[in-house]
Design an enzyme around this catalytic site. Sequence first.
Site, PDB file in Angstrom:
ATOM      1  N   THR A 177     -81.232 -89.895   0.223  1.00  0.00           N
ATOM      2  CA  THR A 177     -80.586 -91.052   0.848  1.00  0.00           C
ATOM      3  C   THR A 177     -79.428 -90.613   1.733  1.00  0.00           C
ATOM      4  OG1 THR A 177     -81.159 -92.299  -1.122  1.00  0.00           O
ATOM      5  CG2 THR A 177     -79.642 -93.333   0.402  1.00  0.00           C
ATOM      6  N   ARG A 229     -85.576 -87.948 -13.764  1.00  0.00           N
ATOM      7  CA  ARG A 229     -84.534 -88.996 -13.732  1.00  0.00           C
ATOM      8  C   ARG A 229     -83.295 -88.552 -14.493  1.00  0.00           C
ATOM      9  NH1 ARG A 229     -85.829 -90.599  -9.583  1.00  0.00           N
ATOM     10  NH2 ARG A 229     -87.263 -88.860  -9.710  1.00  0.00           N
TER      11      ARG A 229
END
Length: 716
Positions: A96, A674
Amino acid sequence: MSQQTLFEFADTTNNCISEEVEQELADKQRQKDLELKKKQEKEKSSVRKKGLLKRILEKDINTEELLTDLNTAQTDAVKHKDGPMLVLAGAGSGKTRTVTRRIAYLIYEHGVNPYSILAVTFTNKAAAEMRERVESILGESLKGMWISTFHSACLRILRMYIDRVGYENDFVIYDVDDTEKVIKQSMKALGIDKEKYKPRAIKSEISMAKAEQMDPAYYETVCEGDFEEKVAFVYKDYQKRLKANNALDFDDLIFLTAKLLDEDEEVLKRLQSKFKYIMIDEYQDTNFAQHNFAMQLSRAHKNLFVVGDDDQSIYEWRGAEIENIIEFEQNFPDDDVKIIDMITNYRSSDNILEVANSIICKNSYRKKVEFLQGILGPGEPVYLVEAYDEKKEAEFVARTVVELTYAEGVKASDIVVFYRTHSQSRVLEETFIKNAIPYKVFKGTSFYERMEIKDVLAYLKFVANPRDSVSLERIINLPRRGIGKKAFEKICIEAQRMNICAGELILRINQLPRITLPKALHRKIIDFGKLINEFSKFAEENTVYNLIMKILTDIDYYEYLRKTFEENYAERQENVKELLSTIADFEKSDALDDEGRTLKEFLSYLTLLTDMDKSDDEYMERVSLMTLHSSKGLEFDTVFLTGMEEGLFPTFSAFDDFKKLEEERRLAYVGVTRAKRQLFISYATQRMRFGKTLNLKSSRFVREIPVELLKMMIAR
DNA sequence: GATACGTACCTTTTT
DNA sequence: GGTACGTATC
């Protein structure tokens, strides 16, 4: 209902009505505030724009700043300007950050107009985050730039041009629930036995067809076998029905946009010249239609920048094509396609990464040769926990959560429990309740599928689009007004005879000649039609918020809820109120451009919203429970990966299918990656499934991990 | 049109 | 084991 009666109610009954009055009174003030704010915002943004342009022209901005704290791969990606680029962004590799910096870099360094940039993601959340981060770098509000999901980008395009592929521009969007009803209608009309062919299976096959951009006529020519033949019939009829309702389903948004770009050279040219720089996130999850959308838009300028990770492709079962990313460069045989590998992982400890790598290396269809490299050092050991059954497993999780939160000071919101299927959440929830652990289960689209929400929305939908017969059917007898199933059928038959749609018959019954319906029914329809016509008129001059308030009052909806659901009506009422506050937010937000804040736009916006998009504060200080599929894009300090048993994960159904098995393995990889600091992998030797107790062995994904990477534990 | 019982089912679901 | 849906019955 007059003011006076409202107040009488308020005095004699419960406080929900008086709250309503308060809300109504507060509303006028709210609207004034809203107008004021709009004015201020307009002024502000014009000032801001000047500032930005000026700063760019005067090179007032130090573009070098945009490259700080980036590694080589990230810098290369950020600096890239023209031509196709594929960024293989491994889990936790700062994707991102790279994408947002590149957008900023395009604008500042290369002088690209924000108006020319199209950035597409899959989720609203990702789109919002991207926009936020770009705006925070630039310190500007970038209204002209399209940062949105595939679906909302296509929605905007279709609102402008859908008439060119034979639809009307004021269409509404049907959600899963609505479309399933249409499928059922269609099957009934075609005389297809819904016992033999499951509507859901047919729906999903149609969905797949649309993902591959096959229209009914084409599908008919390629379908094979009995089932697909039936699908072909339904598909054709289903599309006809959607059109008659002036409605699109989710897949149509993409499918029709891609079709539009394929078939309409003029529109394509216009959009190509607008969107000079295109970025697509999570490219491994694109289906053919989405891929085609990207290819068409970039065909002229080739400025297509795609980001993704083939190792995280977990949606092939929904039509995503991993080939889109693996074979990306083959789309540009005449161009130099730059590929960037981002393999430095900033998220997880080395122990966790080694486990992740040892899992994914067993897959053969991969783009990358390299594996994730960490920077954080070995960290905590990864635990493998064997539990006797699912209850013991849940107890282990609960016990460990308590330990972590009390003794080690880990925040509950930094802990997550993953599982393969939703059904596994039950035992965990029960155990958490017993242990007084606050938790939050993430489930698909639950909020907007609540009955009371759908009721209210159905009223809005019908007001917005009287051709929407699905919504009409829902509201025509809600609350009871004596127009039941049979009566509605009569109306439909009569409407068909007159060659109009049911909604039109109801709204214009007074002007229609030679209508032959029973007197009592006729009377009731007139009343109902009056009600809806009143709403439509009201809608023209009032906000959506006020319209809903009026609807709720006029149909006495809270009273209906109380009568129908004695036990949990308060909760349902709460839900309706939450919907109201969403609407209030919508009306002041800049989710859409100024002109688009109409009832129809609001409905589209709501339909494309999911439960996952709701505010984060609801999840504060709670342990998260979710499926592995929902976990993509998230990260947590501590991860419990539960139910790692052969037959559950990977599921039995993937055993004999190589591709499916690799997808399951990628799912395991997504789960592991994760975790930032701590990872617990667990399995049960015995598990209750479908009322039967099964003996299970640990998942092959677990057994593939070298033992020295795991610390074994037995949960008793 | 509401209720009560029997039976078929049972991944994952960004929108 | 749980549910969601369909039909039988009043």
